[in-house]
Design an enzyme around this catalytic site. Structure first.
Site, PDB file in Angstrom:
ATOM      1  N   GLY A  16       0.829  -1.217   0.000  1.00  0.00           N
ATOM      2  CA  GLY A  16       0.000   0.000   0.000  1.00  0.00           C
ATOM      3  C   GLY A  16       0.852   1.250   0.000  1.00  0.00           C
ATOM      4  N   GLN A  20      -1.759   7.343   1.478  1.00  0.00           N
ATOM      5  CA  GLN A  20      -1.447   8.560   2.240  1.00  0.00           C
ATOM      6  C   GLN A  20      -0.219   8.362   3.139  1.00  0.00           C
ATOM      7  OE1 GLN A  20      -4.260   9.821   5.236  1.00  0.00           O
ATOM      8  NE2 GLN A  20      -3.467  11.905   5.272  1.00  0.00           N
ATOM      9  N   ASP A  42       2.405  -1.732  -4.533  1.00  0.00           N
ATOM     10  CA  ASP A  42       0.999  -1.297  -4.512  1.00  0.00           C
ATOM     11  C   ASP A  42       0.313  -1.925  -5.726  1.00  0.00           C
ATOM     12  OD1 ASP A  42      -1.474   0.318  -4.303  1.00  0.00           O
ATOM     13  OD2 ASP A  42      -0.305   1.577  -2.961  1.00  0.00           O
ATOM     14  N   TYR A 150     -14.485  -1.741   9.389  1.00  0.00           N
ATOM     15  CA  TYR A 150     -13.067  -1.372   9.462  1.00  0.00           C
ATOM     16  C   TYR A 150     -12.541  -1.545  10.891  1.00  0.00           C
ATOM     17  CZ  TYR A 150      -9.069   1.915   9.450  1.00  0.00           C
ATOM     18  OH  TYR A 150      -7.838   2.522   9.588  1.00  0.00           O
ATOM     19  N   LYS A 154      -9.757  -4.102  12.467  1.00  0.00           N
ATOM     20  CA  LYS A 154      -8.570  -3.674  13.220  1.00  0.00           C
ATOM     21  C   LYS A 154      -8.512  -4.384  14.580  1.00  0.00           C
ATOM     22  CE  LYS A 154      -6.711  -0.778  10.262  1.00  0.00           C
ATOM     23  NZ  LYS A 154      -5.463  -1.139   9.558  1.00  0.00           N
TER      24      LYS A 154
HETATM   25  N1  LIG Z   1      -4.779   7.654   7.095  1.00  0.00           N
HETATM   26  C1  LIG Z   1      -5.276   7.585   8.327  1.00  0.00           C
HETATM   27  O1  LIG Z   1      -5.792   8.572   8.867  1.00  0.00           O
HETATM   28  C2  LIG Z   1      -5.196   6.272   9.086  1.00  0.00           C
HETATM   29  C3  LIG Z   1      -5.615   6.241  10.418  1.00  0.00           C
HETATM   30  C4  LIG Z   1      -5.572   5.045  11.115  1.00  0.00           C
HETATM   31  C5  LIG Z   1      -5.048   3.908  10.526  1.00  0.00           C
HETATM   32  N2  LIG Z   1      -4.636   3.962   9.227  1.00  0.00           N
HETATM   33  C6  LIG Z   1      -4.127   2.717   8.625  1.00  0.00           C
HETATM   34  O2  LIG Z   1      -2.891   2.938   7.954  1.00  0.00           O
HETATM   35  C7  LIG Z   1      -2.818   2.107   6.794  1.00  0.00           C
HETATM   36  C8  LIG Z   1      -2.533   2.957   5.566  1.00  0.00           C
HETATM   37  O3  LIG Z   1      -3.536   3.943   5.467  1.00  0.00           O
HETATM   38  P1  LIG Z   1      -3.533   5.065   4.331  1.00  0.00           P
HETATM   39  O4  LIG Z   1      -4.236   6.229   4.886  1.00  0.00           O
HETATM   40  O5  LIG Z   1      -2.193   5.212   3.762  1.00  0.00           O
HETATM   41  O6  LIG Z   1      -4.520   4.381   3.287  1.00  0.00           O
HETATM   42  P2  LIG Z   1      -4.745   4.772   1.754  1.00  0.00           P
HETATM   43  O7  LIG Z   1      -6.133   4.369   1.413  1.00  0.00           O
HETATM   44  O8  LIG Z   1      -4.296   6.163   1.496  1.00  0.00           O
HETATM   45  O9  LIG Z   1      -3.718   3.796   1.000  1.00  0.00           O
HETATM   46  C9  LIG Z   1      -3.928   2.409   0.927  1.00  0.00           C
HETATM   47  C10 LIG Z   1      -3.112   1.882  -0.242  1.00  0.00           C
HETATM   48  O10 LIG Z   1      -3.338   0.472  -0.317  1.00  0.00           O
HETATM   49  C11 LIG Z   1      -3.436   0.120  -1.680  1.00  0.00           C
HETATM   50  N3  LIG Z   1      -4.205  -1.119  -1.819  1.00  0.00           N
HETATM   51  C12 LIG Z   1      -5.544  -1.283  -1.745  1.00  0.00           C
HETATM   52  N4  LIG Z   1      -5.854  -2.583  -1.964  1.00  0.00           N
HETATM   53  C13 LIG Z   1      -4.688  -3.226  -2.171  1.00  0.00           C
HETATM   54  C14 LIG Z   1      -4.350  -4.584  -2.467  1.00  0.00           C
HETATM   55  N5  LIG Z   1      -5.292  -5.530  -2.612  1.00  0.00           N
HETATM   56  N6  LIG Z   1      -3.047  -4.887  -2.622  1.00  0.00           N
HETATM   57  C15 LIG Z   1      -2.082  -3.942  -2.509  1.00  0.00           C
HETATM   58  N7  LIG Z   1      -2.341  -2.655  -2.242  1.00  0.00           N
HETATM   59  C16 LIG Z   1      -3.635  -2.301  -2.083  1.00  0.00           C
HETATM   60  C17 LIG Z   1      -4.134   1.317  -2.361  1.00  0.00           C
HETATM   61  O11 LIG Z   1      -3.858   1.340  -3.754  1.00  0.00           O
HETATM   62  C18 LIG Z   1      -3.522   2.494  -1.599  1.00  0.00           C
HETATM   63  O12 LIG Z   1      -2.386   3.012  -2.261  1.00  0.00           O
HETATM   64  C19 LIG Z   1      -4.132   1.330   6.743  1.00  0.00           C
HETATM   65  O13 LIG Z   1      -3.963   0.081   7.356  1.00  0.00           O
HETATM   66  C20 LIG Z   1      -5.061   2.170   7.568  1.00  0.00           C
HETATM   67  O14 LIG Z   1      -6.077   1.404   8.135  1.00  0.00           O
HETATM   68  C21 LIG Z   1      -4.701   5.111   8.499  1.00  0.00           C
END
Ligand SMILES: NC(=O)c1ccc[n+]([C@@H]2O[C@H](COP(=O)([O-])OP(=O)(O)OC[C@H]3O[C@@H](n4cnc5c(N)ncnc54)[C@H](O)[C@@H]3O)[C@@H](O)[C@H]2O)c1
Length: 332
Positions: A16, A20, A42, A150, A154
């Site tokens: 991933g 973000q 990704d 979600y 988690k």
């Molecule tokens: N951003 C936040 O505020 C936040 C808060 C709490 C936890 N998190 C956790 O942090 C992690 C990353 O979050 P983020 O905000 O970067 O998410 P995001 O949605 O910005 O990025 C997720 C990435 O995963 C990729 N992806 C989706 N399905 C996939 C697959 N089958 N195989 C490979 N890649 C795949 C997408 O293309 C994307 O680039 C997640 O586990 C999320 O739950 C994020």
């Protein structure tokens, strides 16, 4: 590139990586360990990504064979598993979100066990908390009663990590990230996305319509702090990590109205309006802040950004982007 596992520098695979968090975490890991040591992965085809700044491989993390193949080929020693569906998006297709979030984690944990990886990082979230948690500030050991698919994924993920640690000795570490705010990549479908979108809309249009009500306080964190926390946790000696679930980490707690006031200090003409949607009920089930005594005690966690410095930093980075865009539009 095949690596010798005994070498000192870890070989890190990030799933991933175009999201973000991944966008900034990959850059930070490459700064520390070297460009070639960090393999970003990704869903996207590399040919469609002109801005790659180091090794990248297309990987659907549900494809266990391809995951194992990459781990073996590159001699991977650590995985940062970021691919997931986030809270708001997950509610649109709950079973799909469950499948991605759980099966991908199990694929990673199996790979870590079978290939004897040194460490795994997997983020949990404040979405593990629910209505029974103290509204104001949630302790580390609160009863978890998540209200979204979600959050359920988690919570279950935290348990699976503990299981692999206990039964197979996998060193998997985790943080319950709050809502993350950053300028490099758009937010990915979570309930706290407004705190990123508001900056873009303020600079582009001078106004923002918020899908949460003005007084909805939620735990938040600037991305620089989140990346620093992640590296700090992963570098901590295993024996100091007394909390073997996911650590609470706190930084900011603010409402949309408070963020709007802070933005107006920089952009006096900015206006905000409110039109709540389904995300309001998700936000209502989360606490306003988290208590992070354990993270501070065990690995010296301290956030650096408050609402004032975070807002100034975001605007410093985004203002030139929108200025350049409007200059280009004026010329063309
Ligand atoms: N951003 C936040 O505020 C936040 C808060 C709490 C936890 N998190 C956790 O942090 C992690 C990353 O979050 P983020 O905000 O970067 O998410 P995001 O949605 O910005 O990025 C997720 C990435 O995963 C990729 N992806 C989706 N399905 C996939 C697959 N089958 N195989 C490979 N890649 C795949 C997408 O293309 C994307 O680039 C997640 O586990 C999320 O739950 C994020």
């Amino acid at each position: 590139m095949k690596h010798d596992k005994k070498q000192l520098s870890p070989v890190i695979l990030v799933t991933g990586a175009r999201g973000q968090i991944g966008t900034e975490l990959v850059a930070a890991l490459r700064n520390v360990y070297g460009r070639e040591q960090v393999i970003a992965t990704d869903l996207h085809d590399a040919a469609a990504l002109p801005d790659l700044e180091g090794p990248y491989r297309q990987l659907n993390v549900l494809d266990k064979d391809e995951l194992e193949n990459l781990v073996a080929t590159y001699g991977v020693t650590q995985i940062y598993h970021l691919a997931a569906t986030l809270s708001a998006k997950g509610e649109e297709a709950p079973l799909k979100a469950w499948h991605l979030n759980m099966q991908s984690l199990l694929n990673i944990l199996e790979a870590a066990k079978d290939h004897k990886l040194d460490k795994v990082f997997w983020p949990s979230s404040i979405a593990v908390f629910g209505p029974s948690t103290a509204r104001k500030i949630s302790p580390q050991n609160a009863l978890l009663d998540p209200q979204t698919v979600y959050g359920i994924s988690k919570e279950a993920g935290e348990q699976w990590c503990a299981y692999y640690r206990e039964h197979y000795g996998v060193d998997v570490r985790s943080l319950r990230y709050p809502g993350l705010i950053s300028y490099s990549a758009p937010a990915g479908g979570g309930t706290t996305d407004y705190a990123v979108a508001i900056f873009h809309e303020a600079l582009q249009n001078g106004r923002y319509e918020c899908y949460l009500s003005p007084n909805t306080a939620l735990p938040m964190m600037y991305m620089d702090d989140a990346v620093r926390a992640t590296l700090q946790l992963m570098n901590a000696p295993v024996e100091v990590l007394k909390e073997r679930g996911a650590y609470n980490i706190g930084a900011l707690s603010f409402t949309p109205a408070q963020l709007a006031v802070e933005l107006k200090n920089h952009l006096p003409d900015f206006t905000i309006s409110y039109n709540t949607d389904k995300r309001q009920s998700i936000a209502n089930s989360w606490p306003a802040g988290v208590e992070d005594t354990e993270a501070r005690r065990d690995w010296n966690w301290h956030p650096e950004y408050d609402l004032v410095t975070m807002t100034a930093h975001m605007l410093d980075h985004l203002t030139p982007v929108y200025k350049n865009n409007s200059n280009t539009a004026a010329v063309s």
